[in-house]
Scaffold this active site. Structure first.
Site, mmCIF file in Angstrom:
data_model
loop_
_atom_site.group_PDB
_atom_site.id
_atom_site.type_symbol
_atom_site.label_atom_id
_atom_site.label_comp_id
_atom_site.label_asym_id
_atom_site.label_seq_id
_atom_site.Cartn_x
_atom_site.Cartn_y
_atom_site.Cartn_z
ATOM 1 C CD GLN A 173 -8.023 -5.718 44.071
ATOM 2 O OE1 GLN A 173 -8.262 -4.928 44.972
ATOM 3 N NE2 GLN A 173 -6.969 -6.511 44.060
ATOM 4 C CB SER A 192 -7.150 1.912 44.974
ATOM 5 O OG SER A 192 -6.403 1.058 45.788
ATOM 6 C CB SER A 200 -5.839 -6.170 39.821
ATOM 7 O OG SER A 200 -4.893 -5.488 40.588
ATOM 8 C CD GLU A 202 -5.844 -7.754 48.393
ATOM 9 O OE1 GLU A 202 -6.639 -7.168 49.152
ATOM 10 O OE2 GLU A 202 -5.501 -7.308 47.294
ATOM 11 C CG ASN A 205 5.225 -4.779 52.078
ATOM 12 O OD1 ASN A 205 4.088 -5.162 51.808
ATOM 13 N ND2 ASN A 205 6.304 -5.455 51.732
ATOM 14 C CD GLU A 206 6.319 1.069 53.034
ATOM 15 O OE1 GLU A 206 5.384 0.823 52.252
ATOM 16 O OE2 GLU A 206 7.475 0.643 52.859
#
Lengths: 386, 347
Positions: free
Chosen positions: A125, A128, A163, A246, A368-369
């Site tokens: 993928q 980013s 990744s 995801e 997670n934020e």
């Protein structure tokens, strides 16, 4: 309300269990974050595919079994309980394939999916960028229009934290195709080869030094129109329509955690000081959370497609990523000094490998934020703002 | 496989919710706390009129059968509303003492409230002063319960051979009712008197399940009240719910509650005696509902600021109830131990 399986589901599970018992390698494969391990995991994907187990929920014509969500959950439980290898083709199967099923052309499905299912093509993928992490819509890598090769795009820029890219064959990601448009408008979802002219892949070592991801530098890399997914300029919508995969059940299936929680309990029996009730409590807590995730999956499978049945994907992601860390922290605490820090060479080193992988959980697939912001605003209805 | 409430159950929960909403439970709770039990008893009679206690009583004894899942759904609503009284204990006793002729009819109409001391509670029975009958459940001694082996069902809660079974005894109060942090609860020290025949395994299983359900409901109400407050309360010119520090606490509380709910459903199936259910789901659900409700209570206190620390704010009735129920019918530690021991009951 009941947890009874139909006879067809029981038969499906028994067939999966028998096949896995006969085929799962007795010795664990080398780490898939190495060239040797990557090749071994690719061969395992082929074996799975030949047995009809690599993409159980896909249509039969593409190598699947048209498994229901319940059957898929059962397969995953069996898969991880059998100690089967990690899925090197996971990015493709869980992230790209759902997007293709939703937005791809017939030609794309036929070209991409069978090779993905067999492990012939392993996908990385490419979301980013150095300046676009949580704020993905600020991405800068661009694709310029070209008439070359019957029409297509020339990709330039840099992707990072990609990744599987160190050893994968192809990648998918978002590119800015309209520099005038704002943020998430003017983006296109493209597939491109990692061995093409103009592509440079620089592996990045993760905490244990293994190249689990890579930087990708792109210098006028040609992509034909046939490899644009959905409408050009509408890539954001296509990507987001399956982003839940995801974060949700599909990337990190409950079976993974129920199997690991059972192994943690075995480890506790083997290593624990019986007087250490605090440690016992942690082991139990991990089991309880893994079971909660499993039952949440069963609830989602009770009424597939009913959003009331399924827990929102952002909540799922928070739950499994923190469970994964708690699980591996507890395992390393049980292993104790010495053993807990050794990355290779011991059977127990698999726990540290899992721990290292778990550290990335709260970061990838949307931190997670950010997930907590999403839960607060979109699930609880709190006012927007930071 | 279906781990979602069916239509009947959803409709029943809605009926229970409607009755509770109409009865203004905070008012009933405050009256109960002050020693006036009339409103609380009237509320319980309206709930009983829907057949609620009958869901735990066999048809042969005038009940409707054995419906732990519907009972759990009803007690989520009772927990949400914060209805006062020893309702869990009354229903659990109804399940344990079917066919006790002197009182079973009054039990089904809701005219009778009964209480029973949890064996871990050292003889303290909740609301014995307000109940019509009080019991003490004594500790089981000896070997731990066997899992598997026999046919699943209520019988599987029976202790293993060699153990001395828990006994249900008529309670003899031996002290004044002492106040709980939850103002609707008073605890009276009781000693076990004459033993009475009863299904103690059923009693404990149902009490644990319904306490977990009540905690989940209370936690959900605390979260909802906190979200509402965070959207309305302004500081620094903004709703405090727009600040990430507040949002993230509420999101974490919501996640914990969300994942406790499927465990509660699994536990209800285990208590029902389903072969496909896992008996560990009962202690797991109690631990998870306790943890989630406790987190929601702490978050509610923080989000409300000083208001959340006051006696007069109604939401703090729930906050205090969560504190009391946290240790009732299976502490988190006992539940975790039961999970590891493959034992269905939090001993």
């Amino acid at each position: 309300m009941d947890l009874d399986l139909t006879s067809a589901e029981e038969a499906f599970r028994a067939e999966a269990r028998a096949w896995l018992a006969a085929h799962v390698p007795a010795e664990p494969l080398p780490s898939l974050e190495t060239a040797e391990g990557f090749a071994a995991h690719r061969a395992w994907e082929r074996l799975l595919y030949d047995g009809g187990w690599s993409v159980v929920s896909w249509p039969r014509a593409l190598g699947g079994r048209e498994a229901s969500l319940t059957e898929w959950l059962l397969f995953e439980e069996e898969y991880y309980a059998a100690g089967a290898p990690g899925r090197v083709s996971q990015n493709g199967i869980n992230l790209l394939a759902p997007t293709l099923f939703a937005h791809g052309t017939e030609d794309q499905l036929a070209r991409v999916l069978p090779a993905m299912a067999s492990g012939e093509t392993i996908w990385a993928q490419a979301w980013s960028e150095p300046e676009a992490g949580s704020d993905l819509a600020s991405l800068r890598a661009r694709a310029e229009r070209t008439d070359r090769g019957g029409g297509g795009w020339l990709l330039s820029g840099q992707k990072t934290w990609s990744s599987r890219a160190a050893f994968a064959d192809r990648a998918f990601g978002l590119f800015r195709t309209d520099p005038e448009a704002e943020r998430h408008r003017g983006l296109s979802y493209l597939m491109f080869p990692l061995d093409a002219e103009g592509v440079t892949v620089r592996p990045i070592g993760r905490l244990d030094g293994k190249p689990a991801f890579a930087q990708i530098f792109l210098d006028r890399v040609f992509v034909p129109d046939a490899d644009v997914i959905g409408e050009a300029q509408a890539g954001w919508r296509a990507a987001m329509s399956t982003a839940g995969n995801e974060r949700g059940l599909t990337l990190r299936s409950p079976g993974r955690f129920t199997a690991a929680a059972a192994r943690l309990r075995d480890l506790w029996r083997q290593y624990a000081d019986p007087a250490d009730t605090a440690r016992a409590g942690q082991v139990a807590d991990v089991w309880i959370k893994a079971r909660a995730y499993q039952l949440a999956g069963y609830a989602a499978a009770s009424a597939p497609g009913d959003p009331k049945a399924a827990i929102p994907s952002s909540m799922n992601k928070l739950f499994w990523s923190e469970l994964d860390i708690e699980l591996h922290d507890t395992a390393l605490d049980l292993l104790g000094p010495g053993t807990a820090e050794i990355t290779e060479g011991l059977e127990e080193s698999a726990w540290l490998d899992g721990w290292t992988f778990a550290q990335a959980g709260p970061v990838y697939a949307g931190t997670n934020e950010i997930q907590r912001d999403i839960v607060a605003e979109r699930v609880l209805g709190l006012p927007r703002g930071r | 496989m279906r781990l979602l409430p069916d239509q009947d159950q959803t409709a029943y929960a809605r009926t229970v919710r409607g009755i509770l909403t109409d009865a203004s439970p905070p008012q009933a709770a405050r009256a109960w706390a002050a020693g006036d039990h009339a409103q609380g008893r009237a509320l319980w009679r309206s709930l009983a009129a829907t057949g609620l206690p009958a869901l735990a009583v066999p048809e042969a004894s005038g009940g409707l059968g054995w419906y732990p899942a519907a009972l759990a759904a009803a007690f989520v609503e009772i927990g949400h509303a914060g209805a006062p009284g020893p309702l869990v204990e009354t229903v659990a006793l109804a399940a344990a003492l079917p066919g006790t002729p002197s009182w079973s009819e009054d039990l089904l109409t809701g005219d009778l409230l009964a209480t029973v001391a949890d064996p871990a509670a050292r003889g303290y029975a909740v609301d014995a002063h307000a109940a019509d009958a009080a019991y003490v459940l004594t500790h089981r001694t000896g070997a731990s319960p066997a899992r598997g082996g026999g046919a699943p069902g209520p019988g599987s809660w029976a202790p293993a051979a060699g153990a001395r079974p828990a006994a249900l005894c008529v309670a003899a109060p031996c002290g004044a009712p002492l106040p709980s942090l939850d103002p609707t609860r008073h605890l009276t020290l009781c000693t076990p008197g004459e033993a009475v025949p009863g299904d103690t395994g059923r009693l404990r299983a149902l009490a644990t399940l319904l306490t977990a359900a009540q905690l989940l409901g209370a936690g959900q109400a605390l979260l909802a009240g906190s979200v509402e407050y965070a959207g309305a309360r302004h500081q620094f010119g903004r709703a405090i719910g727009s600040f990430q520090a507040v949002k993230h606490q509420l999101a974490d509380a919501a996640v914990a509650l969300e994942f406790a709910a499927p465990l509660l459903r699994g536990a209800a199936l285990a208590v029902r005696g389903d072969a496909a259910a896992d008996p560990r789901d009962l202690p797991a659900a109690k631990a998870a509902c306790t943890g989630a409700a406790h987190r929601a209570a702490r978050t509610a206190l923080r989000v409300h600021g000083a208001v959340g620390y006051t006696d007069e704010y109604d939401l703090t009735l729930l906050l205090r109830k969560v504190h009391a129920l946290r240790t009732a019918w299976g502490t988190e530690a006992a539940c975790r131990a039961a999970v590891l021991a493959d034992g269905p009951l939090p001993d």
